[in-house]
Write a protein that holds these residues in place. Structure first.
Motif, short mmCIF file in Angstrom:
data_model
loop_
_atom_site.label_atom_id
_atom_site.label_comp_id
_atom_site.label_asym_id
_atom_site.label_seq_id
_atom_site.Cartn_x
_atom_site.Cartn_y
_atom_site.Cartn_z
N ARG A 9 0.72 -1.41 0.30
CA ARG A 9 0.25 0.00 0.18
C ARG A 9 0.76 1.45 -0.69
O ARG A 9 0.86 2.01 -0.56
CB ARG A 9 -1.00 -0.06 1.03
CG ARG A 9 -2.10 1.10 0.99
CD ARG A 9 -2.90 1.49 2.58
NE ARG A 9 -1.84 1.16 3.42
CZ ARG A 9 -1.30 2.71 4.06
NH1 ARG A 9 -1.56 3.29 3.79
NH2 ARG A 9 -0.87 2.56 4.94
N GLU A 13 1.02 4.31 -2.70
CA GLU A 13 0.64 5.85 -2.65
C GLU A 13 2.17 6.48 -2.78
O GLU A 13 1.99 7.72 -3.19
CB GLU A 13 0.85 5.54 -1.09
CG GLU A 13 -1.00 5.00 -0.44
CD GLU A 13 -0.61 5.24 0.94
OE1 GLU A 13 -0.15 5.79 1.91
OE2 GLU A 13 -1.83 5.37 1.55
N GLU A 56 -8.31 2.00 -2.35
CA GLU A 56 -8.87 2.60 -1.98
C GLU A 56 -9.76 2.95 -1.25
O GLU A 56 -10.42 2.36 -0.17
CB GLU A 56 -10.30 3.86 -2.74
CG GLU A 56 -9.64 4.82 -4.06
CD GLU A 56 -8.48 5.84 -3.29
OE1 GLU A 56 -9.64 6.22 -2.45
OE2 GLU A 56 -7.66 6.23 -3.83
N LYS A 59 -8.08 1.24 1.65
CA LYS A 59 -8.15 2.65 2.40
C LYS A 59 -9.73 2.74 3.42
O LYS A 59 -9.30 3.10 4.68
CB LYS A 59 -7.63 3.39 1.79
CG LYS A 59 -7.16 4.05 1.22
CD LYS A 59 -6.43 5.60 0.57
CE LYS A 59 -5.27 5.71 0.06
NZ LYS A 59 -4.34 6.78 -0.72
N VAL A 70 -11.58 8.50 6.31
CA VAL A 70 -10.24 8.81 5.33
C VAL A 70 -10.02 9.54 4.32
O VAL A 70 -10.88 10.92 4.05
CB VAL A 70 -10.79 7.34 4.70
CG1 VAL A 70 -11.83 7.02 3.88
CG2 VAL A 70 -9.53 7.12 3.49
#
Length: 266
Positions: A9, A13, A56, A59, A70
């Motif tokens: 992750r 990002e 997404e 998250k 978030v």
């Protein structure tokens, strides 16, 4: 809901942040270095191999588990800016169910190729060892034949002829039936040829047969050479034994049994 590992992750990002910064820098005219950086960022994003919708979703799941807001993804054309918003209602109002550690229902470990974890240990074989499989069967068969012969000899009286007269030789004098083929050959050829050469050629041909015909098939129609060789051998010897048994009379001369009678005893 699938949970993406932390290191993947973070890598995704970072790749997305680099890609957005490169796009913003490439928006200014005449900036070739920025365009190259954008290209590198796009490659890094492609190498992350994590789709945006899965990122997404991860998250949102982490925010739901920790009850934290978030950050929503930036809209197209807004650069790298974003607004912190609460988790979507669909995620926040997830249906209750059986959950694992941390409230997660699923966990993605890794994806591997099917061939790398398949190992066939037992392979079919059409061969067995001589010991103990073959020798045990042969030993049991030998014991059975020995016991049968012993019982047969006890209950069945073997006939014997009269005492031999040394001054009178039987006429015709014949060998046992299993040697009559050899005795028949002695009437046709020299003893060296009849007793050594012809039997030696026959035995040598039978010994070499498995090395000449290596066909592993068990079907008779596929073993023409082996069957032909064995048929010739048996027919040759059977004809000699029949002639010596029924067609040889006094002086071992050729006769017809329906005219002169039989001169043969088992």
């Amino acid at each position: 809901m699938a949970e993406i590992p932390e290191h993947l992750r973070k890598r995704a990002e970072e790749a997305r942040a680099k890609a957005e910064a490169a796009k913003a820098a490439a928006a200014s005219p005449g900036n070739g270095a920025a365009a190259a950086a954008a290209s590198d960022a796009q490659k890094s994003e492609a190498e992350s191999k994590i789709p945006a919708h899965l990122l997404e979703r991860s998250k949102a799941a982490r925010a739901q588990a920790s009850d934290e807001p978030v950050a929503a993804p930036a809209a197209a054309g807004e650069g790298s800016g974003g607004v912190a918003v609460a988790a979507p209602p669909a995620v926040a109002a997830a249906a209750p169910g059986v959950t694992g550690p941390g409230g997660h229902t699923q966990r993605l470990l890794t994806v591997v190729k099917s061939g790398s974890i398949q190992d066939v240990k037992s392979k079919p074989q059409d061969k067995v060892h001589v010991w103990p499989h073959l020798l045990v069967v042969e030993f049991v068969a030998a014991l059975f034949i020995t016991a049968f012969t012993l019982v047969f000899a006890i209950f069945v009286n073997a006939p014997l002829l009269e005492l031999a007269n040394f001054n009178q030789t039987p006429n015709p004098s014949k060998a046992p039936w299993y040697f009559l083929g050899l005795q028949e050959l002695l009437t046709m050829f020299h003893p060296m040829v009849a007793g050594v050469t012809i039997p030696g050629i026959g035995l040598l041909a039978l010994m070499l047969a498995p090395y000449i015909d290596k066909n592993p098939s068990l079907k008779p129609e596929d073993r023409k050479f082996a069957l032909s060789l064995m048929t010739i051998h048996l027919m040759f010897w059977a004809v000699l034994v029949i002639i010596g048994s029924f067609f040889r009379g006094p002086g071992f001369n050729f006769i017809f049994p329906w005219d002169s009678g039989l001169f043969f005893e088992l």
